[in-house]
Every structure is written in C-alpha cells, then in structure tokens.
Design an enzyme around this catalytic site. Structure first.
Site, PDB file in Angstrom:
ATOM      1  N   ARG A  44       0.963  -1.112  -0.110  1.00 15.03           N
ATOM      2  CA  ARG A  44       0.051  -0.044   0.109  1.00 15.03           C
ATOM      3  C   ARG A  44       0.999   1.250   0.018  1.00 15.03           C
ATOM      4  NH1 ARG A  44      -2.530   2.936   4.066  1.00 15.03           N
ATOM      5  NH2 ARG A  44      -4.619   3.706   3.609  1.00 15.03           N
ATOM      6  N   SER A 113     -12.815  -2.944   0.282  1.00 15.93           N
ATOM      7  CA  SER A 113     -12.838  -2.554   1.600  1.00 15.93           C
ATOM      8  C   SER A 113     -14.371  -2.278   1.813  1.00 15.93           C
ATOM      9  CB  SER A 113     -12.364  -1.227   1.682  1.00 15.93           C
ATOM     10  OG  SER A 113     -10.662  -1.473   1.589  1.00 15.93           O
ATOM     11  N   LYS A 142      -4.859   5.344   9.128  1.00 12.86           N
ATOM     12  CA  LYS A 142      -5.430   5.852   8.030  1.00 12.86           C
ATOM     13  C   LYS A 142      -6.461   6.825   8.316  1.00 12.86           C
ATOM     14  CE  LYS A 142      -8.177   3.875   3.903  1.00 12.86           C
ATOM     15  NZ  LYS A 142      -9.424   4.733   3.794  1.00 12.86           N
TER      16      LYS A 142
END
Ligand code: TZP
Ligand code: MG
Length: 213
Positions: A44, A113, A142
């Site tokens: 990521r 997600s 996040k």
C-alpha cells in the site's frame, strides 16, 4: 505454478505503510514478518511516484514469491498487472469492482474494503474474492478510515457473505483474540507489526494467537 486463489490463507495479513517504519528497510521488515508467520502481504503506497511504486512492487513480488506468499497491490491495477502480483485491493472510491475484474481476469484475487452490511453484500454480488472490513477499532494509520465499526458490525458482515472477511483497523496482539471470536477469516494489520522493531516476534505471537497454539 502460481498461487491458487481459492487456497489463500487470510489469517495474518500484513498491509504496508512506509511512514510507520521509522527508518527501517521495508523489505527487511516484511521479510521478518513473513518468517514470523504473515500469510499474505498487501503493498500500500500512497505518496510515491508510479515509477517508485512499480519498482517497490517488483522487488516485493520477488520477496513474497520466494516464500510462496500472495502479494496484493493496493489501488493500482496497472502496477498489479505489471508485476504479475496475485491480487488487487480496492476501496469504495476506486475503480468499480466489475471494471477491475474485467481487466484483471478471473484468476486474480480481488479484495474490497467495506464498512457496513450494504457495502459487504454489494462487494460479494459484484465479484470480490474477499472483503477487508473495518476499521474495527480506532486507527491512527489511515486518516480517512471513518468511525470504528466495532465487533458486532464486523460479525454481521461476516455472517452476511460467504466469501472470506478480513478484519482491519486498530488490531493488535491485545485484541486479536476477541476479533477471532467474530468468526472472520483473518486480521489485517499495519502498525501492530510494522510499527514495532521486533516485527518477527510480534508476527509469531499474532499467528499463534490466531491459530490457537
Ligand atoms: N483500512 C482501514 S483501517 C486501515 C486501512 C488501510 C489502517 C489499519 O492500520 P492499523 O495500523 O493496523 O490500525
Ligand atoms: Mg483504495
């Protein structure tokens, strides 16, 4: 012989974030985590150029292939295809699932997600292979993760779909056992593994908690 997507072990899913490494080498940290028991790796990258993302993905693919672990690329379908990673993980604001599937083909793993039941059912219906559900708890990793969904919603999501569900967000060695109680197929973590110096030891602890030995 590639990795068959139906036999993927989602138990301990490491998601990378270079900001959390505190100067440690990404590949060394991921290798230690794999040796400790991580079963799946997601690369990521949010702030690097396409060129750097590609180069990192290529090197990560060599590492994960060496250990026979699937590599999932976050967001970037082009990079996933370019390095022949095992899968792609996308979220609510990314390319729609059907469009992604059309391009990557049936053999690649497609992760999605979700943070509620509707998104979960939609993900299943539109062809996701697994769901990343969360954030289960508060996460500092996040910034736009949204409000924690909690264990009850996580269990509802798990019970509503037949595809694997991986819990994400604020999971660590102190709460992994209660997450397991919901029946999900695995836990995905960033800071609880990569934010530590002892990446291997913490991975060993987490996988033994998860597998119950
Ligand atoms: N998606 C939902 S929460 C999250 C992502 C990528 C971050 C999880 O990071 P941490 O450090 O395991 O809470
Ligand atoms: Mg995304």
């Amino acid at each position: 012989m590639g990795i068959k997507k139906d036999s993927v072990d989602y138990s301990l899913y490491l998601v990378t974030d270079r900001n959390i490494l505190k100067g440690r080498d990404l590949f060394a940290a991921v290798e230690e985590a794999i040796l400790g028991g991580v079963t799946l790796v997601q690369l990521r990258e949010k702030e690097v150029s396409s060129k750097e993302f590609y180069n990192t993905a290529l090197k990560m693919k060599q590492l994960t292939s060496h250990y026979g672990i699937p590599l999932i690329i976050n967001d970037r379908l082009d990079i996933m295809l370019a390095v022949d990673a095992e899968g792609l993980h996308i979220g609510q604001e990314d390319l729609p699932l059907q469009a992604a599937r059309k391009i990557i083909g049936a053999d690649k793993i497609l992760g999605y997600s979700v943070s509620n039941l509707d998104e979960a059912k939609q993900g299943k219906a539109l062809g996701a292979d697994y769901l990343g559900a969360g954030p289960v708890y508060y996460t500092g990793t996040k910034s736009d993760a949204g409000k924690p969904i909690g264990l009850e919603e996580l269990k509802r999501i798990k019970d509503s779909v037949k595809i694997p569900v991986v819990a994400i967000g604020g999971i660590n060695e102190t709460n992994a056992a209660e997450v397991k109680q919901t029946g999900v197929d695995g836990i995905a973590l960033v800071s609880a593994i990569l934010g530590k110096q002892n990446t291997g030891a913490i991975s060993r602890q987490l996988i033994s908690l998860w597998k119950g030995n």
